[in-house]
Design a protein around this motif. Structure first.
Motif, PDB file in Angstrom:
ATOM      1  N   GLY A   8       0.819  -1.220   0.000  1.00 34.41           N
ATOM      2  CA  GLY A   8       0.000   0.000   0.000  1.00 34.41           C
ATOM      3  C   GLY A   8       0.847   1.262   0.000  1.00 34.41           C
ATOM      4  O   GLY A   8       0.588   2.202  -0.754  1.00 34.41           O
ATOM      5  N   VAL A   9       1.870   1.291   0.849  1.00 31.48           N
ATOM      6  CA  VAL A   9       2.755   2.455   0.911  1.00 31.48           C
ATOM      7  C   VAL A   9       3.518   2.611  -0.406  1.00 31.48           C
ATOM      8  O   VAL A   9       3.653   3.711  -0.938  1.00 31.48           O
ATOM      9  CB  VAL A   9       3.728   2.347   2.114  1.00 31.48           C
ATOM     10  CG1 VAL A   9       4.786   3.430   2.065  1.00 31.48           C
ATOM     11  CG2 VAL A   9       2.951   2.433   3.420  1.00 31.48           C
ATOM     12  N   THR A  10       3.981   1.506  -0.958  1.00 28.85           N
ATOM     13  CA  THR A  10       4.702   1.546  -2.236  1.00 28.85           C
ATOM     14  C   THR A  10       3.795   2.038  -3.363  1.00 28.85           C
ATOM     15  O   THR A  10       4.197   2.876  -4.172  1.00 28.85           O
ATOM     16  CB  THR A  10       5.269   0.156  -2.580  1.00 28.85           C
ATOM     17  OG1 THR A  10       6.113  -0.274  -1.507  1.00 28.85           O
ATOM     18  CG2 THR A  10       6.064   0.189  -3.864  1.00 28.85           C
ATOM     19  N   ALA A  11       2.579   1.530  -3.413  1.00 32.81           N
ATOM     20  CA  ALA A  11       1.635   1.967  -4.445  1.00 32.81           C
ATOM     21  C   ALA A  11       1.317   3.450  -4.305  1.00 32.81           C
ATOM     22  O   ALA A  11       1.255   4.181  -5.302  1.00 32.81           O
ATOM     23  CB  ALA A  11       0.351   1.136  -4.367  1.00 32.81           C
ATOM     24  N   LEU A  41       1.358   9.967   3.989  1.00 33.27           N
ATOM     25  CA  LEU A  41       1.210   9.869   5.440  1.00 33.27           C
ATOM     26  C   LEU A  41       0.022   8.982   5.796  1.00 33.27           C
ATOM     27  O   LEU A  41       0.128   8.106   6.666  1.00 33.27           O
ATOM     28  CB  LEU A  41       1.037  11.259   6.055  1.00 33.27           C
ATOM     29  CG  LEU A  41       0.816  11.301   7.569  1.00 33.27           C
ATOM     30  CD1 LEU A  41       2.055  10.790   8.299  1.00 33.27           C
ATOM     31  CD2 LEU A  41       0.469  12.699   8.012  1.00 33.27           C
ATOM     32  N   LEU A  42      -1.097   9.164   5.115  1.00 32.13           N
ATOM     33  CA  LEU A  42      -2.271   8.323   5.372  1.00 32.13           C
ATOM     34  C   LEU A  42      -1.987   6.866   5.057  1.00 32.13           C
ATOM     35  O   LEU A  42      -2.397   5.974   5.800  1.00 32.13           O
ATOM     36  CB  LEU A  42      -3.462   8.809   4.546  1.00 32.13           C
ATOM     37  CG  LEU A  42      -4.147  10.078   5.046  1.00 32.13           C
ATOM     38  CD1 LEU A  42      -5.203  10.534   4.039  1.00 32.13           C
ATOM     39  CD2 LEU A  42      -4.778   9.851   6.394  1.00 32.13           C
ATOM     40  N   ALA A  43      -1.275   6.618   3.963  1.00 28.55           N
ATOM     41  CA  ALA A  43      -0.940   5.236   3.605  1.00 28.55           C
ATOM     42  C   ALA A  43      -0.031   4.610   4.660  1.00 28.55           C
ATOM     43  O   ALA A  43      -0.166   3.435   4.996  1.00 28.55           O
ATOM     44  CB  ALA A  43      -0.265   5.189   2.236  1.00 28.55           C
ATOM     45  N   ALA A  44       0.872   5.410   5.205  1.00 25.73           N
ATOM     46  CA  ALA A  44       1.820   4.885   6.180  1.00 25.73           C
ATOM     47  C   ALA A  44       1.156   4.577   7.526  1.00 25.73           C
ATOM     48  O   ALA A  44       1.497   3.599   8.178  1.00 25.73           O
ATOM     49  CB  ALA A  44       2.966   5.862   6.383  1.00 25.73           C
ATOM     50  N   VAL A  45       0.202   5.394   7.944  1.00 24.03           N
ATOM     51  CA  VAL A  45      -0.413   5.204   9.264  1.00 24.03           C
ATOM     52  C   VAL A  45      -1.759   4.495   9.193  1.00 24.03           C
ATOM     53  O   VAL A  45      -2.407   4.309  10.222  1.00 24.03           O
ATOM     54  CB  VAL A  45      -0.572   6.545  10.019  1.00 24.03           C
ATOM     55  CG1 VAL A  45       0.761   7.198  10.253  1.00 24.03           C
ATOM     56  CG2 VAL A  45      -1.520   7.476   9.315  1.00 24.03           C
ATOM     57  N   ARG A  46      -2.173   4.091   8.011  1.00 18.43           N
ATOM     58  CA  ARG A  46      -3.474   3.440   7.848  1.00 18.43           C
ATOM     59  C   ARG A  46      -3.680   2.264   8.796  1.00 18.43           C
ATOM     60  O   ARG A  46      -4.739   2.143   9.405  1.00 18.43           O
ATOM     61  CB  ARG A  46      -3.677   3.005   6.408  1.00 18.43           C
ATOM     62  CG  ARG A  46      -5.085   2.483   6.168  1.00 18.43           C
ATOM     63  CD  ARG A  46      -5.249   1.988   4.786  1.00 18.43           C
ATOM     64  NE  ARG A  46      -4.469   0.753   4.697  1.00 18.43           N
ATOM     65  CZ  ARG A  46      -4.445  -0.042   3.671  1.00 18.43           C
ATOM     66  NH1 ARG A  46      -5.116   0.260   2.609  1.00 18.43           N
ATOM     67  NH2 ARG A  46      -3.727  -1.142   3.670  1.00 18.43           N
ATOM     68  N   PRO A  47      -2.719   1.385   9.001  1.00 15.73           N
ATOM     69  CA  PRO A  47      -2.957   0.277   9.942  1.00 15.73           C
ATOM     70  C   PRO A  47      -3.230   0.763  11.363  1.00 15.73           C
ATOM     71  O   PRO A  47      -4.038   0.175  12.075  1.00 15.73           O
ATOM     72  CB  PRO A  47      -1.653  -0.529   9.901  1.00 15.73           C
ATOM     73  CG  PRO A  47      -1.038  -0.193   8.598  1.00 15.73           C
ATOM     74  CD  PRO A  47      -1.437   1.230   8.329  1.00 15.73           C
ATOM     75  N   LEU A  48      -2.595   1.841  11.762  1.00 13.35           N
ATOM     76  CA  LEU A  48      -2.818   2.349  13.117  1.00 13.35           C
ATOM     77  C   LEU A  48      -4.199   2.959  13.260  1.00 13.35           C
ATOM     78  O   LEU A  48      -4.801   2.911  14.325  1.00 13.35           O
ATOM     79  CB  LEU A  48      -1.757   3.398  13.465  1.00 13.35           C
ATOM     80  CG  LEU A  48      -0.319   2.883  13.515  1.00 13.35           C
ATOM     81  CD1 LEU A  48       0.638   4.038  13.776  1.00 13.35           C
ATOM     82  CD2 LEU A  48      -0.165   1.807  14.556  1.00 13.35           C
ATOM     83  N   ALA A  68      -8.815  -2.091  -0.206  1.00 12.09           N
ATOM     84  CA  ALA A  68      -7.971  -1.221  -1.017  1.00 12.09           C
ATOM     85  C   ALA A  68      -8.818  -0.221  -1.793  1.00 12.09           C
ATOM     86  O   ALA A  68      -8.453   0.949  -1.922  1.00 12.09           O
ATOM     87  CB  ALA A  68      -7.128  -2.058  -1.979  1.00 12.09           C
ATOM     88  N   GLU A  69      -9.959  -0.641  -2.287  1.00 14.69           N
ATOM     89  CA  GLU A  69     -10.831   0.259  -3.039  1.00 14.69           C
ATOM     90  C   GLU A  69     -11.379   1.368  -2.155  1.00 14.69           C
ATOM     91  O   GLU A  69     -11.395   2.535  -2.530  1.00 14.69           O
ATOM     92  CB  GLU A  69     -11.976  -0.530  -3.663  1.00 14.69           C
ATOM     93  CG  GLU A  69     -12.876   0.317  -4.548  1.00 14.69           C
ATOM     94  CD  GLU A  69     -13.951  -0.517  -5.216  1.00 14.69           C
ATOM     95  OE1 GLU A  69     -15.113  -0.100  -5.176  1.00 14.69           O
ATOM     96  OE2 GLU A  69     -13.614  -1.581  -5.774  1.00 14.69           O
ATOM     97  N   GLN A  70     -11.799   1.007  -0.929  1.00 13.39           N
ATOM     98  CA  GLN A  70     -12.320   2.005  -0.007  1.00 13.39           C
ATOM     99  C   GLN A  70     -11.234   2.996   0.379  1.00 13.39           C
ATOM    100  O   GLN A  70     -11.478   4.194   0.468  1.00 13.39           O
ATOM    101  CB  GLN A  70     -12.876   1.337   1.250  1.00 13.39           C
ATOM    102  CG  GLN A  70     -14.148   0.566   1.027  1.00 13.39           C
ATOM    103  CD  GLN A  70     -14.520  -0.259   2.253  1.00 13.39           C
ATOM    104  OE1 GLN A  70     -13.659  -0.737   2.982  1.00 13.39           O
ATOM    105  NE2 GLN A  70     -15.816  -0.435   2.459  1.00 13.39           N
ATOM    106  N   ALA A  71     -10.041   2.516   0.614  1.00 18.69           N
ATOM    107  CA  ALA A  71      -8.934   3.401   0.971  1.00 18.69           C
ATOM    108  C   ALA A  71      -8.621   4.346  -0.172  1.00 18.69           C
ATOM    109  O   ALA A  71      -8.369   5.532   0.042  1.00 18.69           O
ATOM    110  CB  ALA A  71      -7.695   2.588   1.330  1.00 18.69           C
ATOM    111  N   GLY A  72      -8.649   3.843  -1.398  1.00 18.50           N
ATOM    112  CA  GLY A  72      -8.402   4.695  -2.556  1.00 18.50           C
ATOM    113  C   GLY A  72      -9.462   5.766  -2.702  1.00 18.50           C
ATOM    114  O   GLY A  72      -9.163   6.916  -3.005  1.00 18.50           O
ATOM    115  N   GLN A  73     -10.727   5.393  -2.474  1.00 17.95           N
ATOM    116  CA  GLN A  73     -11.802   6.367  -2.579  1.00 17.95           C
ATOM    117  C   GLN A  73     -11.696   7.425  -1.505  1.00 17.95           C
ATOM    118  O   GLN A  73     -11.839   8.611  -1.782  1.00 17.95           O
ATOM    119  CB  GLN A  73     -13.155   5.659  -2.488  1.00 17.95           C
ATOM    120  CG  GLN A  73     -13.502   4.859  -3.723  1.00 17.95           C
ATOM    121  CD  GLN A  73     -14.770   4.050  -3.550  1.00 17.95           C
ATOM    122  OE1 GLN A  73     -15.279   3.885  -2.447  1.00 17.95           O
ATOM    123  NE2 GLN A  73     -15.272   3.531  -4.652  1.00 17.95           N
TER     124      GLN A  73
END
Length: 157
Positions: A8-11, A41-48, A68-73
């Motif tokens: 996710g962070v890489t993408a 930043l959001l991608a990096a802390v998303r699990p937290l 992944a789709e919801q996070a992208g939206q």
């Protein structure tokens, strides 16, 4: 879970770097840089953000709350909001530099490549014809919003 997080962070990093490469120079690029940093930043802390107090019991209890789709939206919505706010702030600052007080509400749409861009603006305030012309020209040159998509609402002169 770690593998998904790294992917996710890489993408997100690839998407942000591609957007930076395609963004024209100027204020839009600065806004894009800020928005890209927030997306990373959001991608990096998303699990937290998806963890609740009881889920700290062990690694098996950890599970992503967003697909992944919801996070992208939600990332796109955050990006649209940030771009609208930053573009509006730019217009207000530009107006102040021209000696007028105004407010700006910017509408954002996705361009043909899928990236959010400022599309239209409604500016309210008080100005002289020269100030209005200068502000309109600056909005067109810096934010690529043509005069046809700019509306001016004059308030108490």
């Amino acid at each position: 879970m770690l593998k998904n997080w790294l992917l996710g962070v890489t993408a997100a990093a690839l998407a942000v770097s591609l957007a930076q490469a395609l963004t024209p120079e100027g204020t839009v690029k600065k806004i894009g840089r800020l928005a890209g940093g927030l997306v990373l930043l959001l991608a990096a802390v998303r699990p937290l953000l998806g963890l609740e107090a009881p889920s700290w019991q062990g690694p098996e209890a950890l599970s992503p709350t967003l697909t992944a789709e919801q996070a992208g939206q939600s990332g796109q919505e955050v990006l649209k909001t940030l771009i609208a706010e930053k573009a509006g702030a730019y217009i207000v600052d530009k107006g102040q530099s021209l000696g007028l007080r105004c407010e700006a509400e910017v509408g954002v749409v996705q361009d043909s490549s899928g990236w959010p861009v400022p599309w239209e603006v409604e500016i309210s305030g008080a100005w002289t014809p020269e100030q209005k012309k200068s502000l309109s020209k600056a909005v067109e040159e810096e934010l690529a919003i043509p005069a046809q998509r700019q509306s001016f609402r004059e308030e108490g002169t």
